[in-house]
Design an enzyme around this catalytic site. Structure first.
Site, PDB file in Angstrom:
ATOM      1  N   ARG A 306      42.159  42.308  35.351  1.00  0.00           N
ATOM      2  CA  ARG A 306      41.554  43.342  35.945  1.00  0.00           C
ATOM      3  C   ARG A 306      40.677  42.853  37.269  1.00  0.00           C
ATOM      4  NH1 ARG A 306      40.877  44.343  30.558  1.00  0.00           N
ATOM      5  NH2 ARG A 306      41.754  46.362  29.975  1.00  0.00           N
ATOM      6  N   LYS A 328      36.039  37.604  31.069  1.00  0.00           N
ATOM      7  CA  LYS A 328      35.137  38.596  30.474  1.00  0.00           C
ATOM      8  C   LYS A 328      35.840  39.726  30.320  1.00  0.00           C
ATOM      9  CE  LYS A 328      31.402  35.851  30.374  1.00  0.00           C
ATOM     10  NZ  LYS A 328      32.362  34.650  31.208  1.00  0.00           N
ATOM     11  N   HIS A 396      44.652  47.425  41.738  1.00  0.00           N
ATOM     12  CA  HIS A 396      44.803  47.561  40.228  1.00  0.00           C
ATOM     13  C   HIS A 396      46.546  47.679  40.112  1.00  0.00           C
ATOM     14  CE1 HIS A 396      44.141  48.903  36.156  1.00  0.00           C
ATOM     15  NE2 HIS A 396      45.166  49.937  36.406  1.00  0.00           N
ATOM     16  N   ARG A 399      47.907  44.350  38.975  1.00  0.00           N
ATOM     17  CA  ARG A 399      47.657  44.243  37.699  1.00  0.00           C
ATOM     18  C   ARG A 399      48.835  45.052  37.030  1.00  0.00           C
ATOM     19  NH1 ARG A 399      44.697  44.010  32.865  1.00  0.00           N
ATOM     20  NH2 ARG A 399      44.595  45.708  31.587  1.00  0.00           N
ATOM     21  N   HIS A 422      44.993  44.407  27.185  1.00  0.00           N
ATOM     22  CA  HIS A 422      45.139  45.744  26.951  1.00  0.00           C
ATOM     23  C   HIS A 422      44.525  45.784  25.316  1.00  0.00           C
ATOM     24  CE1 HIS A 422      48.435  46.752  29.950  1.00  0.00           C
ATOM     25  NE2 HIS A 422      47.111  47.012  30.327  1.00  0.00           N
ATOM     26  N   TYR A 432      47.347  41.977  12.552  1.00  0.00           N
ATOM     27  CA  TYR A 432      47.859  40.652  12.104  1.00  0.00           C
ATOM     28  C   TYR A 432      48.311  39.838  13.034  1.00  0.00           C
ATOM     29  CZ  TYR A 432      48.007  43.762   7.961  1.00  0.00           C
ATOM     30  OH  TYR A 432      47.906  44.638   6.764  1.00  0.00           O
TER      31      TYR A 432
END
Length: 466
Positions: A306, A328, A396, A399, A422, A432
């Site tokens: 981001r 972050k 964006h 991304r 995500h 898992y």
């Protein structure tokens, strides 16, 4: 003093001494109140207070102190002496003070503590005043308090301070407009929330919001959808604030008419780089005069992060030795991703620049902004798009491009999601899958190599930023 016969025996038996002592005090100085008599009544030297008792109403007295003279009421309640100030003698007429003393005695005779009755009346008056003030509170007043909360508070979801971009969205979407544009000519337009600023909060009903959405969505549906989400969060916050609690009627989230009018916030289908556009894009971005903006845009594309995650990158987050970066993350708090070869070389060039504070807690992508980090890289990106003769692509969109281009390398979906930060979408991914950094690096380097090959860039020991 009148004492009902049903209580007479009980009171005399229970507090005989208190009543007799109190009666003697009242009998010491009892005269019929007149204006002249009260005027001449003064505090004897050496005393803190003295009383002059009325002959007509035995529970009424004038108390003189060093500062003033006031009417007081004194009686017995529940076996104990009770004294209350009625008011200054300059503010009360004698007959009015007598009437008030009789009223207070009537309360005692019926078993009511006058002090509690007075406190209840004051509380009721204050409550009515507070409700009256609430109905006059405008949206703009509460909105400013909310903005201050965003600036100083932390997010309940991420447990971290709100991002600069998030706060800026609130300010821009509620701007009244009319200011000179920083880029281009003419005044700025009012944000979608500007029309609500002068509205009393009590009138922010679901019907009003539905009508507002109906108007705003006609010209800017995506921006209106974003503004509505911010508005909904604001209303939720206000309902937890004591001074705004209960002012806004209805529940926007559950109202059918409101939900029906919220525009669909869909991204543009073409807000993404195609593989045939990579060569032009990289060529234009690498030719930018600002090496920091150039590196920032390339890192943004090659990590899929981001925009604020990369803008907030500090040198302490970059590990050149073990080829990793700490991001972050707004989902998990932070995530560790590979520092791929080309990105590593880009950052090395910045680290070696004269003004870089790589050994301190400095920003990787610094600027002259108040915060010291890069704030608005869109202008540099827009210049590059014009130079490359490419259609508009948002930050964006870079991304989004990473996730789309990764499909050409047939990278597992979970790998891409973990690199991009995500939220896990499947049970197995959520509980898992804990992929080690080396496994992420294997695929991340494949994505980077493929993108650079399509852009016609060969990785060297030192990357030429220009």
């Amino acid at each position: 003093m009148f004492i009902p016969s049903i209580y007479l025996h009980q009171q005399l038996h229970y507090c005989k001494t208190a009543i007799l002592n109190w009666s003697r005090k009242m009998a010491l100085s009892r005269q019929k109140f007149t204006f002249e008599r009260l005027r001449r009544f003064t505090l004897p030297e050496g005393k803190k207070q003295t009383f002059l008792w009325d002959a007509d109403v035995t529970t009424l007295a004038c108390r003189a102190t060093s500062g003033a003279k006031a009417f007081v009421f004194q009686s017995v309640y529940a076996g104990k002496t009770l004294r209350m100030t009625i008011g200054n003698i300059n503010d009360w007429k004698i007959d009015d003070a007598r009437a008030e003393a009789r009223r207070l005695q009537t309360l005692i005779d019926t078993g009511i503590d006058p002090r509690i009755a007075k406190a209840v009346k004051i509380a009721e008056a204050e409550s009515l005043q507070a409700e009256s003030r609430k109905t006059k509170v405008t949206f703009s007043v509460a909105w400013e308090d909310y903005l201050q909360e965003l600036r100083t508070g932390i997010s309940a979801k991420t447990k971290r301070p709100y991002s600069t971009r998030y706060i800026a969205d609130h300010i821009n979407l509620s701007s009244r407009g009319g200011e000179s544009k920083k880029r281009g000519q003419g005044p700025t337009s009012a944000g979608p929330l500007a029309s609500l600023l002068n509205l009393p909060l009590s009138e922010l009903t679901p019907d009003y919001i539905a009508a507002w959405l109906s108007t705003e969505r006609q010209n800017r549906p995506t921006v209106t959808a974003h503004a509505y989400r911010l508005l909904r969060a604001f209303i939720k916050w206000s309902n937890y604030q004591k001074k705004y609690q209960g002012i806004i009627p209805g529940d926007l989230a559950q109202d059918y008419n409101v939900r029906k009018m919220v525009p669909v916030s869909a991204s543009k289908a073409d807000d993404c780089l195609q593989k045939e556009q990579l060569k032009s894009w990289f060529s234009a971005v690498r030719s930018l005069n600002n090496p920091i903006a150039s590196a920032y845009l390339q890192v943004l594309l090659l990590t899929g992060a981001r925009r604020e995650e990369i803008a907030s990158l500090r040198w302490s987050d970059v590990d050149f030795k073990w080829s990793s970066m700490r991001i972050k993350d707004k989902i998990e708090g932070e995530r560790i991703i590979p520092l791929t070869p080309y990105v590593s070389e880009l950052l090395n060039v910045l680290a070696q620049s004269p003004n870089s504070d790589v050994n301190k807690e400095g920003w990787v992508f610094r600027s002259n902004s108040k915060s010291g980090k890069i704030i608005e890289p869109r202008s540099a990106h827009n210049r590059a798009l014009v130079l490359a003769e490419l259609p508009h692509i948002s930050l964006h969109g870079l991304r989004r491009s990473f996730g789309t281009l990764a499909e050409w390398v047939e990278v597992p979906t979970g790998i891409v999601a973990q690199i991009m930060g995500h939220k896990p979408s499947a049970l197995a991914e959520k509980h898992y899958r804990r992929r080690p950094l080396d496994l992420l690096r294997k695929w991340h380097e494949k994505i980077e190599t493929w993108i650079l090959n399509e852009a016609g860039i060969t990785i060297k020991n030192n990357v030429d930023m220009r």
